[in-house]
Every structure is written in structure tokens, then in C-alpha cells.
Design a protein around this motif. Structure first.
Motif, PDB file in Angstrom:
ATOM      1  N   CYS A  42       3.605  -7.696   8.959  1.00  0.00           N
ATOM      2  CA  CYS A  42       2.600  -7.645   7.904  1.00  0.00           C
ATOM      3  C   CYS A  42       2.545  -6.256   7.282  1.00  0.00           C
ATOM      4  CB  CYS A  42       1.213  -7.994   8.455  1.00  0.00           C
ATOM      5  SG  CYS A  42       1.113  -9.628   9.231  1.00  0.00           S
ATOM      6  N   GLN A  43       2.024  -6.197   6.081  1.00  0.00           N
ATOM      7  CA  GLN A  43       1.803  -4.912   5.434  1.00  0.00           C
ATOM      8  C   GLN A  43       0.681  -4.167   6.159  1.00  0.00           C
ATOM      9  OE1 GLN A  43       0.770  -6.585   1.632  1.00  0.00           O
ATOM     10  NE2 GLN A  43       2.787  -6.143   0.741  1.00  0.00           N
ATOM     11  N   THR A  44       0.810  -2.855   6.190  1.00  0.00           N
ATOM     12  CA  THR A  44      -0.245  -2.055   6.827  1.00  0.00           C
ATOM     13  C   THR A  44      -1.417  -1.832   5.895  1.00  0.00           C
ATOM     14  OG1 THR A  44       0.914  -0.041   6.144  1.00  0.00           O
ATOM     15  CG2 THR A  44       1.376  -0.884   8.360  1.00  0.00           C
ATOM     16  N   GLU A  45      -1.168  -1.789   4.587  1.00  0.00           N
ATOM     17  CA  GLU A  45      -2.229  -1.535   3.623  1.00  0.00           C
ATOM     18  C   GLU A  45      -2.437  -2.762   2.740  1.00  0.00           C
ATOM     19  OE1 GLU A  45      -4.160   1.049   3.543  1.00  0.00           O
ATOM     20  OE2 GLU A  45      -3.073   2.064   5.170  1.00  0.00           O
ATOM     21  N   PRO A  46      -3.681  -3.132   2.491  1.00  0.00           N
ATOM     22  CA  PRO A  46      -3.954  -4.297   1.637  1.00  0.00           C
ATOM     23  C   PRO A  46      -3.528  -4.042   0.190  1.00  0.00           C
ATOM     24  CG  PRO A  46      -5.898  -3.689   2.936  1.00  0.00           C
ATOM     25  CD  PRO A  46      -4.914  -2.556   3.048  1.00  0.00           C
ATOM     26  N   ALA A  47      -3.243  -5.127  -0.509  1.00  0.00           N
ATOM     27  CA  ALA A  47      -2.977  -5.074  -1.948  1.00  0.00           C
ATOM     28  C   ALA A  47      -4.294  -4.852  -2.687  1.00  0.00           C
ATOM     29  CB  ALA A  47      -2.320  -6.377  -2.391  1.00  0.00           C
ATOM     30  N   GLU A  63       8.722   1.304   6.422  1.00  0.00           N
ATOM     31  CA  GLU A  63       7.490   2.032   6.180  1.00  0.00           C
ATOM     32  C   GLU A  63       6.477   1.104   5.498  1.00  0.00           C
ATOM     33  OE1 GLU A  63       5.918   6.064   3.872  1.00  0.00           O
ATOM     34  OE2 GLU A  63       8.049   5.525   3.876  1.00  0.00           O
ATOM     35  N   GLY A  64       5.252   1.136   5.969  1.00  0.00           N
ATOM     36  CA  GLY A  64       4.220   0.273   5.416  1.00  0.00           C
ATOM     37  C   GLY A  64       4.162  -1.098   6.053  1.00  0.00           C
ATOM     38  N   GLU A  65       4.895  -1.302   7.160  1.00  0.00           N
ATOM     39  CA  GLU A  65       4.891  -2.586   7.861  1.00  0.00           C
ATOM     40  C   GLU A  65       4.436  -2.397   9.300  1.00  0.00           C
ATOM     41  OE1 GLU A  65       8.528  -5.006   5.615  1.00  0.00           O
ATOM     42  OE2 GLU A  65       8.900  -4.031   7.547  1.00  0.00           O
ATOM     43  N   ARG A  66       3.896  -3.463   9.883  1.00  0.00           N
ATOM     44  CA  ARG A  66       3.516  -3.462  11.293  1.00  0.00           C
ATOM     45  C   ARG A  66       3.717  -4.852  11.861  1.00  0.00           C
ATOM     46  NH1 ARG A  66      -2.102  -5.070  12.370  1.00  0.00           N
ATOM     47  NH2 ARG A  66      -3.063  -5.842  10.421  1.00  0.00           N
ATOM     48  N   LEU A  67       3.910  -4.919  13.150  1.00  0.00           N
ATOM     49  CA  LEU A  67       4.062  -6.201  13.827  1.00  0.00           C
ATOM     50  C   LEU A  67       2.689  -6.666  14.299  1.00  0.00           C
ATOM     51  CD1 LEU A  67       6.047  -8.365  14.944  1.00  0.00           C
ATOM     52  CD2 LEU A  67       6.065  -7.059  17.092  1.00  0.00           C
ATOM     53  N   VAL A  68       2.328  -7.884  13.910  1.00  0.00           N
ATOM     54  CA  VAL A  68       1.045  -8.459  14.298  1.00  0.00           C
ATOM     55  C   VAL A  68       1.306  -9.591  15.284  1.00  0.00           C
ATOM     56  CG1 VAL A  68      -1.013  -9.676  13.509  1.00  0.00           C
ATOM     57  CG2 VAL A  68      -0.026  -7.859  12.103  1.00  0.00           C
ATOM     58  N   VAL A 128      -3.223  -8.867   2.601  1.00  0.00           N
ATOM     59  CA  VAL A 128      -1.944  -8.326   3.062  1.00  0.00           C
ATOM     60  C   VAL A 128      -0.951  -9.468   3.171  1.00  0.00           C
ATOM     61  CG1 VAL A 128      -2.969  -6.389   4.313  1.00  0.00           C
ATOM     62  CG2 VAL A 128      -2.594  -8.552   5.492  1.00  0.00           C
ATOM     63  N   ARG A 129       0.314  -9.150   2.942  1.00  0.00           N
ATOM     64  CA  ARG A 129       1.371 -10.165   3.048  1.00  0.00           C
ATOM     65  C   ARG A 129       1.975 -10.102   4.436  1.00  0.00           C
ATOM     66  NH1 ARG A 129       7.388 -10.184   1.267  1.00  0.00           N
ATOM     67  NH2 ARG A 129       7.864 -12.412   1.210  1.00  0.00           N
ATOM     68  N   CYS A 130       2.171 -11.261   5.044  1.00  0.00           N
ATOM     69  CA  CYS A 130       2.803 -11.368   6.344  1.00  0.00           C
ATOM     70  C   CYS A 130       3.993 -12.321   6.255  1.00  0.00           C
ATOM     71  CB  CYS A 130       1.825 -11.896   7.400  1.00  0.00           C
ATOM     72  SG  CYS A 130       0.452 -10.780   7.759  1.00  0.00           S
ATOM     73  N   GLN A 131       5.056 -12.005   6.986  1.00  0.00           N
ATOM     74  CA  GLN A 131       6.245 -12.845   7.060  1.00  0.00           C
ATOM     75  C   GLN A 131       6.515 -13.207   8.516  1.00  0.00           C
ATOM     76  OE1 GLN A 131       9.562 -11.722   4.124  1.00  0.00           O
ATOM     77  NE2 GLN A 131       8.685  -9.742   4.653  1.00  0.00           N
ATOM     78  N   MET A 132       6.906 -14.454   8.743  1.00  0.00           N
ATOM     79  CA  MET A 132       7.222 -14.910  10.084  1.00  0.00           C
ATOM     80  C   MET A 132       8.557 -15.637  10.080  1.00  0.00           C
ATOM     81  SD  MET A 132       7.474 -16.964  12.842  1.00  0.00           S
ATOM     82  CE  MET A 132       7.473 -18.486  11.914  1.00  0.00           C
TER      83      MET A 132
END
Length: 343
Positions: free
Chosen positions: A277-282, A258-263, A287-291
């Protein structure tokens, strides 16, 4: 100079006062006074702010903490040894000599520590560091330069198995493990810290493209737009949680929380960067993204970054471009040449 000499004399009197104590009663009494002062100063520091204490007491407390406390144990222990030897019957020249040794113990300790620190900081053999570090990661062979930005991990214990190339001790350890660079180093992971500015001169002919990137951007602050570090790893050789690495590649099959999306960020040459990535900005708007993805031969790559949503895809492509540049300089793997925007 007018202030330094009186302070030095006061310091010498305080530190060497134990040697003026003729017997155990006076010596133990002095130790009790020292202990009381240490306790009082510590209590004052923990209880009051500098604004609540008279200025002269603040200066006295700082003098005690900065110049006295760390020096007292050596002369106290030395005097205790002298008094113990006298109690056991030592006298005459032997006792005088022991007193001299006790008085010289403090400067001797300083010089000894300074010599030990220089010994610990001695460089690795030039014969070794003149060659690149040959390494094996999973089923892939590669090589890396002696860059301060690199951290190598030889096993699953991130603390015990970490080798940081900015550390002379770790450099010497790598040279020992590789017979001065003649043998390959078996690793479970390596990371490149992009925010770690090079300590040596830029423009070396042996520099890799990503090393020059650190040099050219060292004054612009643009390094902060890239991931803090990029990790290449064997998924079976490390504890993923130590590096905050997701358990699976960040592609269409990733189990989004929850709160994540694929970019998906499409590069100009057809490659696509896939990041979670996070769906909502801090609160700061980023937003934080992980790869995470496989690059081949059992090797995977991971990085994360923070970016404004408006420039997210561009930032992902630039980060992947840097990761590919680093990967291609170390390994000859198909996943190192995935298309992405140039850094």
C-alpha cells in the motif's frame, strides 16, 4: 409534427440536391459548396462557444452536423457514378435505372447497416451457453458461467486475445473455439469486473455466490468499496504490465519502492492478507493497495483497491474474501480457500 415535416423536406432537398445537377460543372460546384459549409461549420465549432454565436446559427450548425454530414457521402458518390456512366455513353432506360438505384442507395445503405448490426449482435447458440465454459489456466482446469462480468484472455495480446462475455461476437467466438462448449478453452488470464452490474435477472439457481453479490449490492453502491476487478492469471502467459500487475507476490520478500509499505491484515480464522500500500494518502484521503499471490498449479491472483487508512485492513479482508469466493467457484485449488473475512 409541424416542425418535423418542414425539417424533413429541407433535409431531403439538401441530401438529394446532387441528383438535380445535370452535368459535371454544376455537380462539382455543388460539392465545393458542401465542402465549404463543412469546413465553415467545423471551424466555427472549434473557434467559438455556443454563447458567442447567434442562436439560429447554432441550430443550423447542429442540424448540419447531426442530420446532414453523415448522409451526404452516399448520394454524392451515387450521383458521381451516374454522371460517369453517362460520360461513358450509357443512356436511355439504363441511365434511368441507374439514377433510381442511386437515389435508393442511401436508404439501402441504412437498411443494410441495420441488418448487418443485427447479424453482428445475434446471440451465441443456446446449446453452447446452456453449459458452463470449461477452461484451462496454466496447469489448472476449471469452469466459469456466462457472466457479463467476465473477461477471458487467450494469449499475451490483451487486445487481440481478449474475449468479453458481454459481447455477442465474443460469445460466439468462444462457442466456435470450444465446439459449442464440448472442449476446454485454453486461457492465459481471466478477470471478473466487480463494478459491472449484471444485465440479466438476479436470483438464478445457477448463479455463483459472487454473482449474487453483484446483484444484492447493485443499488447500495457498496460495489465501489471492492476492487474494480479481480484477475486470475498465468504469470508466464501474459504481459504483467498490461494489467498493472506487480512482478512478484506482495509478501515479505517484495521489493518495496519509496512511498510503499507492506500491510498485513489478519482474518478472524487465522488467514492473513498481504498487500503493498501507499504510505501517504492521495488528495481524496485514500491509499492504493495491491495484492498478488499464488493460488496453486501455476495460477496467481491479483487485485487492487483504494481505501481510507482507518478501514484499510477491513477492506483488504473483504476484497480477499470475494476473491476467494470467485476462485473457489472456478478452480479446485488450495489457495482458493485461504481464510479471510466473508464479503
Amino acid at each position: 409534427m409541424a416542425v418535423f415535416i418542414p425539417l424533413l423536406l429541407i433535409w431531403l432537398v439538401i441530401v438529394y440536391l446532387p441528383f438535380a445537377m445535370r452535368g459535371w460543372p454544376s455537380f462539382l460546384g455543388l460539392c465545393a459548396v458542401y465542402l465549404g459549409i463543412v469546413t465553415g461549420v467545423g471551424w466555427g465549432v472549434a473557434t467559438f462557444t455556443a454563447a458567442e454565436v447567434p442562436a439560429f446559427l447554432v441550430r443550423l450548425g447542429n442540424f448540419w452536423l447531426d442530420f446532414v454530414v453523415w448522409a451526404l457521402p452516399v448520394p454524392i458518390l451515387a450521383r458521381a457514378v451516374v454522371l460517369s456512366a453517362r460520360s461513358l455513353g450509357l443512356g436511355g432506360k439504363g441511365l434511368v435505372l441507374l439514377n433510381v438505384v442511386g437515389i435508393l442507395a442511401l436508404p439501402g445503405t441504412w437498411f443494410g447497416k441495420a441488418a448487418f448490426d443485427r447479424w453482428e449482435r445475434r446471440p451465441a447458440p443456446a446449446e453452447c451457453t446452456a453449459r458452463p465454459i470449461l477452461l484451462t489456466l496454466a496447469d489448472s482446469k476449471g469452469s466459469v458461467p456466462w457472466s457479463n462480468a467476465l473477461r477471458l484472455y487467450l494469449g499475451s495480446d490483451i487486445r487481440a486475445d481478449g474475449r468479453y462475455l458481454f459481447s455477442p461476437e465474443h460469445r460466439r467466438s468462444i462457442c466456435r473455439d470450444t465446439s459449442n462448449g464440448a472442449e476446454r478453452l485454453t486461457t492465459s488470464a481471466l478477470s471478473v469486473e466487480l463494478w459491472n452490474l449484471p444485465r440479466g435477472p438476479c436470483g438464478s439457481p445457477e448463479s455463483q455466490r459472487w454473482e449474487e453479490l453483484l446483484c444484492t449490492r447493485r443499488d447500495a453502491g457498496a460495489l465501489r468499496l471492492l476492487p474494480h476487478d479481480i484477475v486470475f492469471f498465468d504469470p508466464e502467459g501474459i504481459r504483467l504490465g498490461d494489467f498493472a500487475i506487480p512482478k512478484a507476490a506482495t509478501d515479505e520478500s517484495f521489493a518495496l519502492a519509496e512511498g510503499e509499505r507492506l500491510v498485513l491484515a489478519a482474518g478472524p480464522e487465522g488467514g492473513t492478507v498481504k498487500a503493498v500500500c501507499q504510505t501517504e494518502p492521495a488528495p481524496n484521503g485514500s491509499v492504493r493497495c495491491q495484492m498478488r499471490r499464488d493460488v496453486g498449479a501455476g495460477v496467481s491472483v491479483y487485485w487492487d483497491l483504494y481505501a481510507d487508512p482507518d478501514v484499510l485492513e477491513d477492506r483488504l479482508l473483504k476484497a480477499e474474501g470475494v476473491a476467494n469466493s470467485i476462485c473457489a467457484s472456478i478452480f479446485n485449488l488450495p489457495g482458493c480457500t485461504a481464510a479471510a473475512s466473508a464479503p
